[in-house]
Each structure stands twice: as structure tokens, then as C-alpha cells.
Design a protein around this motif. Sequence first.
Motif: not given
Length: 114
Positions: A24-29, A34-37, A86-89, A93-96
Motif C-alpha cells: 500500500a505504501l509503494a504507490p504513494l512513494l 514525493v521528490t525523494g525518500w 494531508a500527504t503525511a496522513a 494510514r499505510t504504516t504499522r
Amino acid sequence: MQYALLAYSPAETTDRATRPIPDALAPLLDRPDVTGWTRLHADESATTLRNDEGRMLLTDGPFIDSKEYLAGLILIEADDLDGALATAAELLRTTRPGTAIEVRPILDGRFRGA
């Protein structure tokens, strides 16, 4: 403006380096805002340098003692703090359970990467 999303996770017994990124996290990144992570190794791998009135102190471990540790850093573009929150929220939601995301604006509005 660019914002840094600092992801803090509870301590864990598994090796984070071998755990895949949640589906669930991969598409958000991969979003254009999202300019880097990056994901970080566990806090035990940290080494901290501290300036103590001109003396440089070197210590093993993270900068602070906490039940949570800095697990990763995500850089995003947002018009304002509300957009960054909003992006952080959405990411949260996809984290543990127990994960926290701290939102901070980047100085000068730009990330100076390598």
C-alpha cells in the motif's frame, strides 16, 4: 515548498533491511509530489557526533533516547503545511501501528541532494 516527513517507528525485533516496503505504501512513494525518500537502518546502527563547546564527542547510537526511532525520510512538494499534513496522513494510514510522522519545512524551500 518542500517538506521533510520524518517517519518514526517503534523498536522492532525483525531486520528492517530484509522487510519489503508494504504494497500500500509503494504507490504513494511513486507520486509526483514525493521528490525523494529513503529507509534507514535501525537506531543501533547510528553514530552521533556532538559539539560540546568546541570538543567533538562521538557516541554510538541515536541522538536521543526514545521508544521510537527515525525509520525513514520522505521529501515532498506541497503548497503549504495543510497540503504536507494531508500527504503525511495518507502515508501514515499505510504504516504499522505506533508509527509517527513528523512534518518539517525544508530551509530555503529546496533539498540540496547529491
